[in-house]
Design a protein around this motif. Structure first.
Motif, mmCIF file in Angstrom:
data_model
loop_
_atom_site.group_PDB
_atom_site.id
_atom_site.type_symbol
_atom_site.label_atom_id
_atom_site.label_comp_id
_atom_site.label_asym_id
_atom_site.label_seq_id
_atom_site.Cartn_x
_atom_site.Cartn_y
_atom_site.Cartn_z
ATOM 1 N N ALA A 57 0.836 -1.208 0.000
ATOM 2 C CA ALA A 57 0.000 0.000 0.000
ATOM 3 C C ALA A 57 0.868 1.254 0.000
ATOM 4 O O ALA A 57 0.596 2.208 -0.736
ATOM 5 C CB ALA A 57 -0.948 -0.010 1.193
ATOM 6 N N ASP A 58 1.927 1.252 0.818
ATOM 7 C CA ASP A 58 2.823 2.414 0.875
ATOM 8 C C ASP A 58 3.461 2.685 -0.481
ATOM 9 O O ASP A 58 3.554 3.838 -0.914
ATOM 10 C CB ASP A 58 3.926 2.205 1.910
ATOM 11 C CG ASP A 58 3.397 2.125 3.330
ATOM 12 O OD1 ASP A 58 2.185 2.379 3.543
ATOM 13 O OD2 ASP A 58 4.192 1.818 4.233
ATOM 14 N N ASP A 59 3.891 1.635 -1.164
ATOM 15 C CA ASP A 59 4.508 1.794 -2.481
ATOM 16 C C ASP A 59 3.520 2.380 -3.483
ATOM 17 O O ASP A 59 3.881 3.234 -4.303
ATOM 18 C CB ASP A 59 5.055 0.457 -2.993
ATOM 19 C CG ASP A 59 6.245 -0.045 -2.182
ATOM 20 O OD1 ASP A 59 6.844 0.751 -1.424
ATOM 21 O OD2 ASP A 59 6.555 -1.252 -2.292
ATOM 22 N N GLU A 60 2.264 1.941 -3.408
ATOM 23 C CA GLU A 60 1.233 2.456 -4.313
ATOM 24 C C GLU A 60 0.947 3.928 -4.024
ATOM 25 O O GLU A 60 0.793 4.736 -4.945
ATOM 26 C CB GLU A 60 -0.055 1.637 -4.187
ATOM 27 C CG GLU A 60 -1.111 1.992 -5.200
ATOM 28 C CD GLU A 60 -0.719 1.694 -6.641
ATOM 29 O OE1 GLU A 60 -1.185 2.435 -7.533
ATOM 30 O OE2 GLU A 60 0.047 0.733 -6.889
ATOM 31 N N ALA A 80 8.173 10.558 5.251
ATOM 32 C CA ALA A 80 9.463 11.107 4.810
ATOM 33 C C ALA A 80 9.589 11.044 3.289
ATOM 34 O O ALA A 80 10.052 12.004 2.654
ATOM 35 C CB ALA A 80 10.614 10.355 5.480
ATOM 36 N N ASP A 81 9.167 9.929 2.706
ATOM 37 C CA ASP A 81 9.222 9.788 1.244
ATOM 38 C C ASP A 81 8.283 10.785 0.557
ATOM 39 O O ASP A 81 8.616 11.340 -0.494
ATOM 40 C CB ASP A 81 8.866 8.363 0.832
ATOM 41 C CG ASP A 81 9.929 7.348 1.212
ATOM 42 O OD1 ASP A 81 11.088 7.747 1.462
ATOM 43 O OD2 ASP A 81 9.591 6.144 1.260
ATOM 44 N N ILE A 82 7.127 11.009 1.141
ATOM 45 C CA ILE A 82 6.154 11.957 0.577
ATOM 46 C C ILE A 82 6.744 13.372 0.608
ATOM 47 O O ILE A 82 6.647 14.120 -0.372
ATOM 48 C CB ILE A 82 4.826 11.895 1.360
ATOM 49 C CG1 ILE A 82 4.153 10.527 1.197
ATOM 50 C CG2 ILE A 82 3.898 13.036 0.963
ATOM 51 C CD1 ILE A 82 3.845 10.115 -0.228
ATOM 52 N N ILE A 83 7.339 13.741 1.722
ATOM 53 C CA ILE A 83 7.952 15.071 1.852
ATOM 54 C C ILE A 83 9.081 15.227 0.832
ATOM 55 O O ILE A 83 9.230 16.287 0.224
ATOM 56 C CB ILE A 83 8.434 15.301 3.295
ATOM 57 C CG1 ILE A 83 7.212 15.418 4.216
ATOM 58 C CG2 ILE A 83 9.323 16.528 3.396
ATOM 59 C CD1 ILE A 83 7.536 15.333 5.686
#
Length: 148
Positions: A57-60, A80-83
């Motif tokens: 889900a996180d990867d999607e 952190a990846d989203i930021i």
């Protein structure tokens, strides 16, 4: 701007706030989870069920997030990846993650993981409080208002 929700662990009360906000502001809201869930009937709310598995889900969510999108998640590494992609990340408990606080939140998370791995019972988070719900709704309203 779109809203993407890490819906597996998102409390129902927060989903209800998001459903109302999506319909009121006509902002597309996508809930991503690896198990089926009902969502409010609205042309602005969609649900995507992904396969079960670690970080599927996180990867999607990360794949779908674009600059300026808002992601609702309590997953610190995902935030952190989203930021890093110039998106915004807001926890269901009302904590707005940003470039200034995400590094310390990652360090705290890693420390707690190490403690749990060494056998220390760190307990889980307390039940969601009314203050946290208000904090979430307040941040959401400010973000949506600044998007107009």
């Amino acid at each position: 701007m779109n809203i993407i929700v890490d819906a597996d662990a998102c409390p129902s009360v927060i989903k209800e706030i998001l459903f109302k906000a999506a319909t009121r502001t006509q902002i597309n809201t996508l809930l991503v989870a690896n198990h089926y869930m009902k969502v409010a009937p609205s042309p602005f709310i969609t649900f995507l069920q992904v396969n079960a598995g670690f970080d599927v889900a996180d990867d999607e969510i990360l794949k779908r997030c674009e600059k300026g999108d808002l992601v609702i998640t309590s997953d610190i590494p995902l935030a952190a990846d989203i930021i890093a992609k110039e998106g915004m990340a807001l926890s269901p408990r009302g904590e707005l993650f940003d470039k200034q606080n995400i590094r310390s939140r990652l360090n705290t998370r890693d420390f707690m993981d190490t403690m749990r791995a060494s056998g220390v019972n760190t307990g889980g988070p307390p039940p969601m409080s009314q203050r946290e719900r208000k904090e979430f709704a307040g941040h959401l309203d400010r973000i949506l208002a600044s998007n107009k």
